[in-house]
Write a protein that holds these residues in place. Structure first.
Motif, PDB file in Angstrom:
ATOM      1  N   VAL A 112       0.825  -1.198   0.000  1.00 27.19           N
ATOM      2  CA  VAL A 112       0.000   0.000   0.000  1.00 27.19           C
ATOM      3  C   VAL A 112       0.867   1.259   0.000  1.00 27.19           C
ATOM      4  O   VAL A 112       0.591   2.220  -0.715  1.00 27.19           O
ATOM      5  N   ALA A 113       1.910   1.257   0.800  1.00 25.29           N
ATOM      6  CA  ALA A 113       2.697   2.472   1.000  1.00 25.29           C
ATOM      7  C   ALA A 113       3.598   2.820  -0.186  1.00 25.29           C
ATOM      8  O   ALA A 113       3.827   4.002  -0.437  1.00 25.29           O
ATOM      9  N   GLU A 114       4.121   1.834  -0.913  1.00 17.88           N
ATOM     10  CA  GLU A 114       5.029   2.146  -2.020  1.00 17.88           C
ATOM     11  C   GLU A 114       4.384   3.046  -3.073  1.00 17.88           C
ATOM     12  O   GLU A 114       4.949   4.080  -3.424  1.00 17.88           O
ATOM     13  N   PRO A 115       3.221   2.700  -3.621  1.00  9.25           N
ATOM     14  CA  PRO A 115       2.626   3.604  -4.615  1.00  9.25           C
ATOM     15  C   PRO A 115       2.183   4.943  -4.007  1.00  9.25           C
ATOM     16  O   PRO A 115       2.243   5.979  -4.666  1.00  9.25           O
ATOM     17  N   THR A 116       1.776   4.919  -2.746  1.00  8.52           N
ATOM     18  CA  THR A 116       1.392   6.160  -2.077  1.00  8.52           C
ATOM     19  C   THR A 116       2.611   7.057  -1.916  1.00  8.52           C
ATOM     20  O   THR A 116       2.530   8.276  -2.096  1.00  8.52           O
ATOM     21  N   MET A 117       3.744   6.462  -1.617  1.00  9.04           N
ATOM     22  CA  MET A 117       4.973   7.225  -1.479  1.00  9.04           C
ATOM     23  C   MET A 117       5.356   7.856  -2.815  1.00  9.04           C
ATOM     24  O   MET A 117       5.730   9.035  -2.876  1.00  9.04           O
ATOM     25  N   ARG A 118       5.228   7.097  -3.909  1.00  7.58           N
ATOM     26  CA  ARG A 118       5.546   7.652  -5.226  1.00  7.58           C
ATOM     27  C   ARG A 118       4.605   8.809  -5.565  1.00  7.58           C
ATOM     28  O   ARG A 118       5.024   9.830  -6.130  1.00  7.58           O
ATOM     29  N   ALA A 119       3.326   8.685  -5.211  1.00  9.97           N
ATOM     30  CA  ALA A 119       2.361   9.770  -5.444  1.00  9.97           C
ATOM     31  C   ALA A 119       2.723  10.997  -4.611  1.00  9.97           C
ATOM     32  O   ALA A 119       2.623  12.134  -5.088  1.00  9.97           O
ATOM     33  N   TRP A 120       3.159  10.783  -3.378  1.00 14.60           N
ATOM     34  CA  TRP A 120       3.576  11.892  -2.521  1.00 14.60           C
ATOM     35  C   TRP A 120       4.777  12.612  -3.120  1.00 14.60           C
ATOM     36  O   TRP A 120       4.813  13.848  -3.149  1.00 14.60           O
ATOM     37  N   VAL A 121       5.761  11.856  -3.623  1.00 22.57           N
ATOM     38  CA  VAL A 121       6.946  12.470  -4.237  1.00 22.57           C
ATOM     39  C   VAL A 121       6.517  13.335  -5.419  1.00 22.57           C
ATOM     40  O   VAL A 121       6.966  14.488  -5.545  1.00 22.57           O
ATOM     41  N   ARG A 122       5.641  12.811  -6.269  1.00 17.66           N
ATOM     42  CA  ARG A 122       5.163  13.610  -7.410  1.00 17.66           C
ATOM     43  C   ARG A 122       4.456  14.875  -6.930  1.00 17.66           C
ATOM     44  O   ARG A 122       4.673  15.961  -7.461  1.00 17.66           O
TER      45      ARG A 122
END
Length: 165
Positions: A99-109
């Motif tokens: 769950v956190a990996e794609p959320t982290m990528r979205a946060w970086v963007r």
């Protein structure tokens, strides 16, 4: 030494560092990431003592340890630590990372699109997540070697095992 312990300890260090670094951040996506990390932190706080206790149960006598190693050679299906003892914690680690990996990528963007004080921390956090993924990959490989593919198929998602479908 339990082969999972060093990876779990390194994972715990990464989780703690990201939680510490993101504490002052208030972005909604970072709040989701922190929630996942806090669940992982709790699971690791319970898993590491179980892995450590497994180490303490190993006899120190050379004959007993030789006998134990020859028994484990004869019965690879029955490691000293039951998968059922660690399955709930491992499931939490893998599910929350998923769950956190794609959320982290979205946060970086998001924080690069609209820069804030959080933007300067994205590379460090991204590197921690990469390292966390490497630790989970290594845990998965060790779990497969210890317990077998069939036993861990509902614990470890297949993309951590480099298995082609």
């Amino acid at each position: 030494m339990n082969p999972l312990l060093p990876y779990c300890e390194a994972l715990s260090e990464d989780v703690n560092q990201v939680l510490e670094q993101t504490a002052p951040m208030k972005h909604p996506l970072i709040e989701l990431i922190r929630y996942s990390l806090e669940e992982q932190q709790e699971a690791l706080k319970k898993l590491i003592p179980v892995l450590t206790a497994d180490l303490e149960q190993i006899p120190s006598d050379d004959n007993a340890s030789h006998q134990q190693s020859s028994n484990s050679d004869q019965h690879p299906d029955q490691p000293a630590l039951s998968l059922d003892q660690i399955r709930p914690y491992l499931s939490i680690l893998y599910q929350n990372n998923e769950v956190a990996e794609p959320t982290m990528r979205a946060w970086v963007r998001a924080v690069h699109w609209i820069p804030s004080f959080e933007t300067e921390h994205t590379e460090q956090i991204r590197n921690r997540y990469k390292h966390m993924r490497e630790q989970l990959d290594e845990i998965a490989v060790n779990l497969r070697e210890i317990y077998g593919q069939a036993a861990i198929k509902y614990v470890v998602p297949t993309f951590y095992l480099e298995v082609s479908l």
